[in-house]
Design an enzyme around this catalytic site. Structure first.
Site, PDB file in Angstrom:
ATOM      1  N   ASN A   9      44.231  63.550  -1.897  1.00 43.78           N
ATOM      2  CA  ASN A   9      43.211  62.939  -1.042  1.00 43.78           C
ATOM      3  C   ASN A   9      41.859  63.552  -1.412  1.00 43.78           C
ATOM      4  O   ASN A   9      41.589  64.697  -1.075  1.00 43.78           O
ATOM      5  CB  ASN A   9      43.573  63.218   0.427  1.00 43.78           C
ATOM      6  CG  ASN A   9      42.503  62.727   1.384  1.00 43.78           C
ATOM      7  OD1 ASN A   9      41.578  61.997   0.998  1.00 43.78           O
ATOM      8  ND2 ASN A   9      42.620  63.128   2.640  1.00 43.78           N
ATOM      9  N   TRP A  10      41.067  62.785  -2.106  1.00 41.38           N
ATOM     10  CA  TRP A  10      39.780  63.306  -2.584  1.00 41.38           C
ATOM     11  C   TRP A  10      38.731  63.398  -1.476  1.00 41.38           C
ATOM     12  O   TRP A  10      37.661  63.952  -1.683  1.00 41.38           O
ATOM     13  CB  TRP A  10      39.248  62.427  -3.727  1.00 41.38           C
ATOM     14  CG  TRP A  10      40.058  62.491  -4.983  1.00 41.38           C
ATOM     15  CD1 TRP A  10      41.171  63.266  -5.211  1.00 41.38           C
ATOM     16  CD2 TRP A  10      39.828  61.770  -6.204  1.00 41.38           C
ATOM     17  NE1 TRP A  10      41.639  63.054  -6.493  1.00 41.38           N
ATOM     18  CE2 TRP A  10      40.832  62.142  -7.118  1.00 41.38           C
ATOM     19  CE3 TRP A  10      38.868  60.829  -6.608  1.00 41.38           C
ATOM     20  CZ2 TRP A  10      40.898  61.623  -8.414  1.00 41.38           C
ATOM     21  CZ3 TRP A  10      38.937  60.309  -7.883  1.00 41.38           C
ATOM     22  CH2 TRP A  10      39.941  60.696  -8.787  1.00 41.38           C
ATOM     23  N   LYS A  11      39.018  62.789  -0.341  1.00 45.33           N
ATOM     24  CA  LYS A  11      38.063  62.779   0.791  1.00 45.33           C
ATOM     25  C   LYS A  11      36.704  62.271   0.314  1.00 45.33           C
ATOM     26  O   LYS A  11      36.650  61.404  -0.559  1.00 45.33           O
ATOM     27  CB  LYS A  11      37.999  64.166   1.449  1.00 45.33           C
ATOM     28  CG  LYS A  11      39.402  64.698   1.804  1.00 45.33           C
ATOM     29  CD  LYS A  11      39.398  65.920   2.671  1.00 45.33           C
ATOM     30  CE  LYS A  11      40.834  66.332   2.957  1.00 45.33           C
ATOM     31  NZ  LYS A  11      40.923  67.467   3.869  1.00 45.33           N
ATOM     32  N   HIS A  97      44.273  60.083   9.393  1.00 45.12           N
ATOM     33  CA  HIS A  97      44.019  61.433   8.885  1.00 45.12           C
ATOM     34  C   HIS A  97      43.312  62.247   9.968  1.00 45.12           C
ATOM     35  O   HIS A  97      42.499  61.714  10.727  1.00 45.12           O
ATOM     36  CB  HIS A  97      43.154  61.379   7.613  1.00 45.12           C
ATOM     37  CG  HIS A  97      43.054  62.722   6.966  1.00 45.12           C
ATOM     38  ND1 HIS A  97      42.143  63.667   7.379  1.00 45.12           N
ATOM     39  CD2 HIS A  97      43.781  63.304   5.980  1.00 45.12           C
ATOM     40  CE1 HIS A  97      42.320  64.768   6.661  1.00 45.12           C
ATOM     41  NE2 HIS A  97      43.306  64.573   5.806  1.00 45.12           N
ATOM     42  N   GLU A  99      40.884  64.176   9.992  1.00 45.03           N
ATOM     43  CA  GLU A  99      39.412  64.125  10.028  1.00 45.03           C
ATOM     44  C   GLU A  99      38.941  62.848  10.708  1.00 45.03           C
ATOM     45  O   GLU A  99      37.882  62.824  11.335  1.00 45.03           O
ATOM     46  CB  GLU A  99      38.866  64.269   8.600  1.00 45.03           C
ATOM     47  CG  GLU A  99      38.986  65.722   8.132  1.00 45.03           C
ATOM     48  CD  GLU A  99      39.344  65.903   6.677  1.00 45.03           C
ATOM     49  OE1 GLU A  99      39.141  64.980   5.874  1.00 45.03           O
ATOM     50  OE2 GLU A  99      39.859  66.994   6.344  1.00 45.03           O
ATOM     51  N   GLU A 169      50.213  67.294   8.753  1.00 41.15           N
ATOM     52  CA  GLU A 169      49.094  68.138   8.343  1.00 41.15           C
ATOM     53  C   GLU A 169      48.577  68.921   9.554  1.00 41.15           C
ATOM     54  O   GLU A 169      47.774  68.398  10.337  1.00 41.15           O
ATOM     55  CB  GLU A 169      47.955  67.277   7.778  1.00 41.15           C
ATOM     56  CG  GLU A 169      48.355  66.467   6.563  1.00 41.15           C
ATOM     57  CD  GLU A 169      47.136  66.061   5.738  1.00 41.15           C
ATOM     58  OE1 GLU A 169      47.020  66.534   4.595  1.00 41.15           O
ATOM     59  OE2 GLU A 169      46.297  65.299   6.244  1.00 41.15           O
ATOM     60  N   GLY A 175      41.946  72.653   4.740  1.00 38.88           N
ATOM     61  CA  GLY A 175      40.691  73.157   4.193  1.00 38.88           C
ATOM     62  C   GLY A 175      40.371  74.584   4.585  1.00 38.88           C
ATOM     63  O   GLY A 175      39.262  75.064   4.389  1.00 38.88           O
ATOM     64  N   SER A 215      46.087  73.009   2.832  1.00 44.32           N
ATOM     65  CA  SER A 215      45.950  74.112   1.879  1.00 44.32           C
ATOM     66  C   SER A 215      47.149  74.216   0.929  1.00 44.32           C
ATOM     67  O   SER A 215      47.567  75.317   0.570  1.00 44.32           O
ATOM     68  CB  SER A 215      45.689  75.437   2.600  1.00 44.32           C
ATOM     69  OG  SER A 215      44.480  75.354   3.345  1.00 44.32           O
ATOM     70  N   GLY A 236      44.450  68.103  -0.475  1.00 45.45           N
ATOM     71  CA  GLY A 236      43.010  67.837  -0.383  1.00 45.45           C
ATOM     72  C   GLY A 236      42.266  68.554  -1.483  1.00 45.45           C
ATOM     73  O   GLY A 236      42.254  68.135  -2.646  1.00 45.45           O
ATOM     74  N   GLY A 237      41.655  69.685  -1.141  1.00 44.67           N
ATOM     75  CA  GLY A 237      40.787  70.423  -2.065  1.00 44.67           C
ATOM     76  C   GLY A 237      41.376  70.650  -3.450  1.00 44.67           C
ATOM     77  O   GLY A 237      40.688  70.466  -4.463  1.00 44.67           O
TER      78      GLY A 237
HETATM   79  P1  13P Z   1      43.362  70.657   1.972  1.00 47.87           P
HETATM   80  O1  13P Z   1      44.461  70.570   0.942  1.00 47.87           O
HETATM   81  O2  13P Z   1      41.996  70.771   1.387  1.00 47.87           O
HETATM   82  O3  13P Z   1      43.677  71.686   3.020  1.00 47.87           O
HETATM   83  O4  13P Z   1      43.365  69.233   2.740  1.00 47.87           O
HETATM   84  C1  13P Z   1      44.556  68.717   3.202  1.00 47.87           C
HETATM   85  C2  13P Z   1      44.317  67.313   3.608  1.00 47.87           C
HETATM   86  O5  13P Z   1      43.644  67.051   4.590  1.00 47.87           O
HETATM   87  C3  13P Z   1      44.888  66.252   2.773  1.00 47.87           C
HETATM   88  O6  13P Z   1      44.808  65.018   3.410  1.00 47.87           O
END
Ligand code: 13P
Length: 253
Positions: A9-11, A97, A99, A169, A175, A215, A236-237
């Site tokens: 997920n590149w956000k 998600h 966020e 999640e 993050g 993470s 994510g990251g």
């Molecule tokens: P991180 O891997 O950056 O913690 O993010 C997880 C995430 O929200 C994937 O959708």
């Protein structure tokens, strides 16, 4: 029995050039296993989706949206329909998600409409669930996840629910560099599978993939994936760094 599944997920990150080069590098790095031994998906920002789909055209990596609107078309300025994502070449879409739940204030009811619309539009929704730190501290994790799953899947027939992947999640792990331990992830994943068995039946629960996100990194991927109810990772990251993401995918086979 359940094929592992890793999605990046590149956000709200990347630009046109880096989205193409990241997609190409990942595709080359996992060409020998993607699609066959593991399902891999990239979830880029909408504006770069067509570039990424083009860059992946000779690979076995799927693409997905980070969100979708529930209406099929019309005067909904700024929104994107399931049919548009499908038409662009998407396979998956994230729904709910954390966020979007916590920053954009999406409700379980809205997320449920998105999950249904995604399936109707021929996409495979990834329903994201997860508790806040204060909810975990108050021993409310099971209650929160149960509510998010029951409401998120409300009204879906057995046939339709088979299109759904669940992503657990924990919000406190997203993050933050602080991942759930494999045992913590397994505990919740096992609970989710039991919940799905109760809502539907054991066959549906056995087939449903449940991803862990929060993470996830190259050095914790294998231990998380070693848990019996962890079927994949939503990253994510670490999915923004090609080599790191490739290592995560390889460690998840
Ligand atoms: P991180 O891997 O950056 O913690 O993010 C997880 C995430 O929200 C994937 O959708």
């Amino acid at each position: 029995m359940r094929k592992p599944f890793v999605a990046g997920n590149w956000k709200m990150n990347t630009d046109s050039l880096t989205s193409i080069s990241l997609a190409r590098t990942v595709a080359e790095g996992v060409a020998d296993i993607a699609g066959e031994k593991i399902d891999v998906a990239l979830l880029p920002p909408f504006v770069y989706m067509c570039y990424v789909i083009g860059a992946l055209s000779t690979s076995h990596i799927a693409v997905g949206g980070q969100d979708v609107y529930f209406e099929p078309k019309g005067a909904f300025t700024g929104e994107i329909s399931a049919a548009m994502l499908k038409d662009a070449g998407c396979t998956y879409v994230l729904c709910g998600h954390s966020e979007r739940r916590h920053i954009i204030k999406e409700t379980d009811e809205l997320i449920n409409k998105k999950v249904s619309a995604a399936i109707l539009g021929g996409l495979l929704p990834i329903l994201c669930v997860g508790e806040l730190l204060e909810e975990r501290k108050a021993n409310k994790t099971d209650e929160v996840i149960k509510r998010q799953i029951e409401r998120g899947l409300a009204g879906l027939s057995e046939e339709k629910v088979l299109a759904v992947t669940i992503a657990y999640e924990p919000v406190w792990a997203i993050g933050t560099g602080l991942n759930a331990t494999p045992a913590q992830a397994q505990e919740v994943h096992g609970m989710i599978r039991g919940l799905v068995a109760g809502l539907y039946n054991g066959g549906v629960a056995d087939e449903m993939r449940i991803l862990y996100g929060g993470s996830a990194k190259a050095d914790n991927a294998a231990s998380l994936m070693g848990q019996s109810d962890v079927d994949g990772l939503l990253v994510g990251g670490a999915s923004l760094k090609a080599e790191e993401f490739i290592s995560i995918i390889k460690a998840s086979v």
